[in-house]
Structures are given as structure tokens and as C-alpha cells.
Design an enzyme around this catalytic site. Structure first.
Site, PDB file in Angstrom:
ATOM      1  N   GLU A 187      48.002  36.353  38.170  1.00  0.00           N
ATOM      2  CA  GLU A 187      46.865  35.645  38.393  1.00  0.00           C
ATOM      3  C   GLU A 187      46.666  34.033  37.616  1.00  0.00           C
ATOM      4  OE1 GLU A 187      43.717  38.301  37.565  1.00  0.00           O
ATOM      5  OE2 GLU A 187      44.245  39.455  38.790  1.00  0.00           O
ATOM      6  N   GLU A 295      48.770  45.718  45.054  1.00  0.00           N
ATOM      7  CA  GLU A 295      47.851  46.259  44.662  1.00  0.00           C
ATOM      8  C   GLU A 295      46.654  46.468  45.805  1.00  0.00           C
ATOM      9  OE1 GLU A 295      46.127  44.091  41.098  1.00  0.00           O
ATOM     10  OE2 GLU A 295      47.931  43.558  40.333  1.00  0.00           O
TER      11      GLU A 295
HETATM   12  C1  XIL Z   1      42.324  46.610  36.788  1.00  0.00           C
HETATM   13  C2  XIL Z   1      42.291  48.429  36.475  1.00  0.00           C
HETATM   14  O1  XIL Z   1      42.607  48.661  37.518  1.00  0.00           O
HETATM   15  C3  XIL Z   1      41.103  48.640  35.607  1.00  0.00           C
HETATM   16  O2  XIL Z   1      41.273  50.143  35.325  1.00  0.00           O
HETATM   17  C4  XIL Z   1      41.159  47.718  34.412  1.00  0.00           C
HETATM   18  O3  XIL Z   1      39.937  48.127  33.815  1.00  0.00           O
HETATM   19  C5  XIL Z   1      41.119  46.376  34.768  1.00  0.00           C
HETATM   20  O4  XIL Z   1      42.250  46.048  35.479  1.00  0.00           O
HETATM   21  N1  XIL Z   1      44.397  42.760  39.174  1.00  0.00           N
HETATM   22  C6  XIL Z   1      45.143  43.160  38.524  1.00  0.00           C
HETATM   23  C7  XIL Z   1      45.267  44.356  37.823  1.00  0.00           C
HETATM   24  O5  XIL Z   1      46.502  42.675  38.427  1.00  0.00           O
HETATM   25  O6  XIL Z   1      45.795  44.373  36.601  1.00  0.00           O
HETATM   26  C8  XIL Z   1      43.513  45.111  37.742  1.00  0.00           C
HETATM   27  O7  XIL Z   1      43.514  46.219  37.409  1.00  0.00           O
HETATM   28  C9  XIL Z   1      43.065  44.769  38.802  1.00  0.00           C
HETATM   29  C10 XIL Z   1      42.926  43.617  39.229  1.00  0.00           C
END
Ligand code: XIL
Length: 375
Positions: A187, A295
Site C-alpha cells: 500500500e 487478499e
Molecule cells: C487486516 C487484518 O485482516 C485485520 O485483522 C487487522 O486488524 C488489520 O489488517 N490490507 C492488508 C491486510 O494488506 O494486511 C489487512 O489485514 C487488510 C487490508
């Protein structure tokens, strides 16, 4: 005459002749019985083998065997508890061949202070993956979120560079050869399409990205190095194009990047723009890079209705179909069950984003994904 009638006193030929066939007959009988027993046993064994084959061929194959046989990497983000609970871990083994830690490899947990490394949960994950012949994605080194205070409080360039390079080297040296892919940076582009104002950007400057990738390559030449982001999946959008330009610049500069990750946190109400997604995959391919779907989840605006579920299914199906058609690097779900979902806590009013329900039972969606994977 006399000679003819009188048998020689010691002539027991008769007996011998008589007895010999008797002995031979018993032996033959025994042999016959033995042969019968062997045949009977053999028949039993062959019967058992046939029965077992029938049972196995009738038993439903697992999603795992389906994706393995297609050579497709289908995975999920996991929490330490998923590996410990026997039911959850069986579900993982039966469905997925690649895993990523949902949180424990983020620096907040992995390196909560400058001097303490929390290896044990990661070691368990690596062991679990090895025992079950699963691949692993690493997530993530350089991010603006989920950093420990000692990183958030960095103000000096040299100190920040030391933390960045030391962290990457330490982790990839310990787990050399264990990870298939690693999200080196996550990101780094903000919603306006410019480099995000993160702690790394503020302390080191824009070169932190190149430095992170070079450090990773040096520590483990075998792991695929990935730049991961959200809303970067479509060509022709502000963020999608900014992400592409950043990556192209890295490739042009000879930075060791192997691929890009599209997070794909999607909404059921927004159908997939297939053309823009495929055009984007193609232009990264043309740079010599791989594309991973890292994701995937598709959230529904509550309450759930059959229409919204159908729309959600269409989004998942389009993504998976494109993933298979384009033979992307891996397709990873951000969670498998609504029971442990990050969605309700992050997107108020949304939920039901995953293929298994609150009770970890497969939804209709699961069956539809499986059909695409079986093709
Ligand atoms: C999220 C997790 O799923 C949560 O449990 C945590 O509280 C916050 O992070 N993008 C990403 C992930 O790259 O690491 C994130 O994961 C979701 C969005």
C-alpha cells in the site's frame, strides 16, 4: 508253480506300492488345500482392493486435491488459532495449498520492540505449511499500518534505514527458501495516486521502496518479491495507473521486483470490470512480472439477500475465472469464514464476505468456486 505262488518273504513291494500312492495322495490333498487357501486369500485381497478403489472413487475429492491436480495455488489468510483448532486446521488442509499470516508477520507483532522478535507463531506457521506441503506468502515488511511504536516514532533517516534493512534481512535469513512470495512493500500509493506519506516516506524518502526490494533479494534470492496494494487492479484508474507507473519505473531501474499483488477487497454491489482487470494483468506481464490475487474477499451490504448473494457470487466467479484463464501466480482469500472476518470491524454495515458461514459451513458460493476450479 511254487515259485509263482510264493511271494518272497521280504517282498513288501505290495505295501510299498500301496502305501506310496497313499502318502502321495495326502500330500497332493494338502497342496490342493493350500492352493485353495491361497486362492481364497488372494480373492479376498483382490476383493478388498476393488472395494477400496470403489469407495475412494465414490468419496468426494477435496478442494485441495482439485487445486493440486490443476497446479493452481489457492490459499487463505490464517490466524494462529486456525492451525491449533483440529476442525479449523482440517478445513485448511482440505481446501488450500498456500497460506499467508493475516497479522502475525506484521511488524507490530513480529518485531514489537527494536530488540524483541516474536518468532514462535511464524515458526509454527512455517512448520504447519511444510507438514502439509503448502506454500507460503509473506506479508509484509514495509507498510504504514500495524507498525510498533519504535517504528512509528522514527525520525532519523539513518535509524529508519537500519530498521528497514535489518528487519528484512533478519526475517528472510531465518526463513530463507521457506516463502514462495513476499509482499516486500504494501500500500505505498495513496488514494490520490501519489506515494503515501508513511513513516518510511517521511524518514527515508521515495527510495525506501527500491532499498527494501534490493535488501530482500540479497537476503533470499529464491523468494518472489511482490509489491502489493488495493484498488490497483484496473488499468485506466488513477490509482491503477499510478501503481503501474511506479512498478514500471522500478523495472526500468533494474530493481529486483518479481511480481505485483492485487489485494481485491471487493464489494458485491460492484461487478468486476473484466476488461480493465485483464488489460492490467497483461501490461504487468509485458513488463516480465507475475500477478497474484492476494487478499480476495467480497463484502455484502447487510442485510444479506439472495440477490446480493448472487451478485457476490458473480464477483468471486469472475475473479476466479480470470485468475485461471490468465494463470496468475496465486489466488488467496482474506479469510475463509464469516466467523473470523475482518470485514464487520472495518467496514461498518458490511459482512458475509467469505465462502464459509459463521458456523464454518460451506455456502452455495463455495460450490460455485469449486466448479470453476474443477474445469
Ligand atoms: C487486516 C487484518 O485482516 C485485520 O485483522 C487487522 O486488524 C488489520 O489488517 N490490507 C492488508 C491486510 O494488506 O494486511 C489487512 O489485514 C487488510 C487490508
Amino acid at each position: 508253480m511254487l515259485y509263482l505262488v510264493r511271494a518272497p518273504p521280504e517282498d513288501n513291494t505290495h505295501e510299498i506300492i500301496y502305501n506310496t500312492p497313499t502318502v502321495t495322495g495326502e500330500k497332493i490333498g494338502e497342496e490342493k488345500n493350500m492352493i485353495r487357501r491361497i486362492i481364497r486369500r488372494g480373492t479376498l485381497v483382490i476383493g478388498a482392493v476393488i472395494l477400496l478403489t470403489l469407495v475412494l472413487s465414490c468419496a468426494p475429492s477435496t478442494m485441495r486435491s482439485v487445486v493440486d491436480s490443476r497446479g493452481f495455488l489457492f490459499g487463505v489468510a490464517v490466524r494462529p488459532g486456525d492451525l491449533l483448532d483440529p476442525k479449523d486446521s482440517k478445513l485448511l488442509k482440505d481446501n488450500f495449498n498456500i497460506l499467508v499470516a493475516e497479522n502475525i508477520m506484521k511488524l507490530q507483532y513480529l518485531r514489537p520492540t527494536a530488540t524483541f522478535w516474536n518468532w514462535s507463531d511464524v515458526d509454527s506457521l512455517v512448520r504447519f505449511a511444510e507438514e502439509n506441503r503448502m506454500k507460503l506468502r509473506g506479508h509484509t515488511f514495509v507498510w504504514h499500518n500495524q507498525n510498533p511504536p519504535f517504528i512509528n516514532n522514527l525520525s532519523d533517516k539513518e535509524a529508519a534505514l537500519k530498521v528497514l534493512t535489518e528487519t528484512i534481512t533478519e526475517v528472510l535469513t531465518r526463513y530463507k527458501g521457506k516463502f514462495y512470495e513476499y509482499d516486500v512493500c504494501n500500500e505505498v500509493i495513496d488514494d490520490n495516486g501519489i506515494l503515501r506519506n508513511s513513516i518510511w516516506m517521511r524518514t527515508i524518502g521515495p527510495e525506501y521502496i527500491d532499498i527494501a526490494f534490493k535488501t530482500a533479494r540479497q537476503a533470499d534470492p529464491s523468494v518472489k518479491l511482490i509489491l502489493n496494494d488495493y484498488n490497483n487492479e484496473y488499468a485506466g484508474t488513477v490509482k491503477g495507473d499510478a501503481f503501474y507507473n511506479l512498478v514500471k519505473g522500478m523495472v526500468d531501474r533494474g530493481v529486483p521486483i518479481d511480481g505485483v499483488g492485487f489485494q481485491l477487497h471487493m464489494l458485491a454491489e460492484l461487478p468486476v470490470n473484466k476488461e480493465a482487470l485483464q488489460a492490467n494483468i497483461k501490461r504487468f506481464r509485458d513488463l516480465g512480472l507475475t500477478v497474484s490475487f492476494t487478499e480476495v474477499d467480497v463484502r455484502i451490504k447487510l442485510p444479506v439477500t439472495p440477490e446480493k448473494e448472487a451478485a457476490q457470487q458473480a464477483v468471486y466467479e469472475d475473479l476466479l475465472r480470470i485468475a485461471r484463464e490468465e494463470n496468475i501466480s496465486c489466488f488467496v482469500l482474506w479469510g475463509y469464514t464469516d466467523a473470523y472476518s475482518w470485514i464487520p470491524g472495518t467496514f461498518a454495515g458490511y459482512g458475509s464476505a467469505h465462502p464459509f458461514d459463521q458456523n464454518k459451513q460451506p455456502k452455495k458460493l463455495y460450490g460455485s468456486l469449486r466448479k470453476i476450479l474443477e474445469k
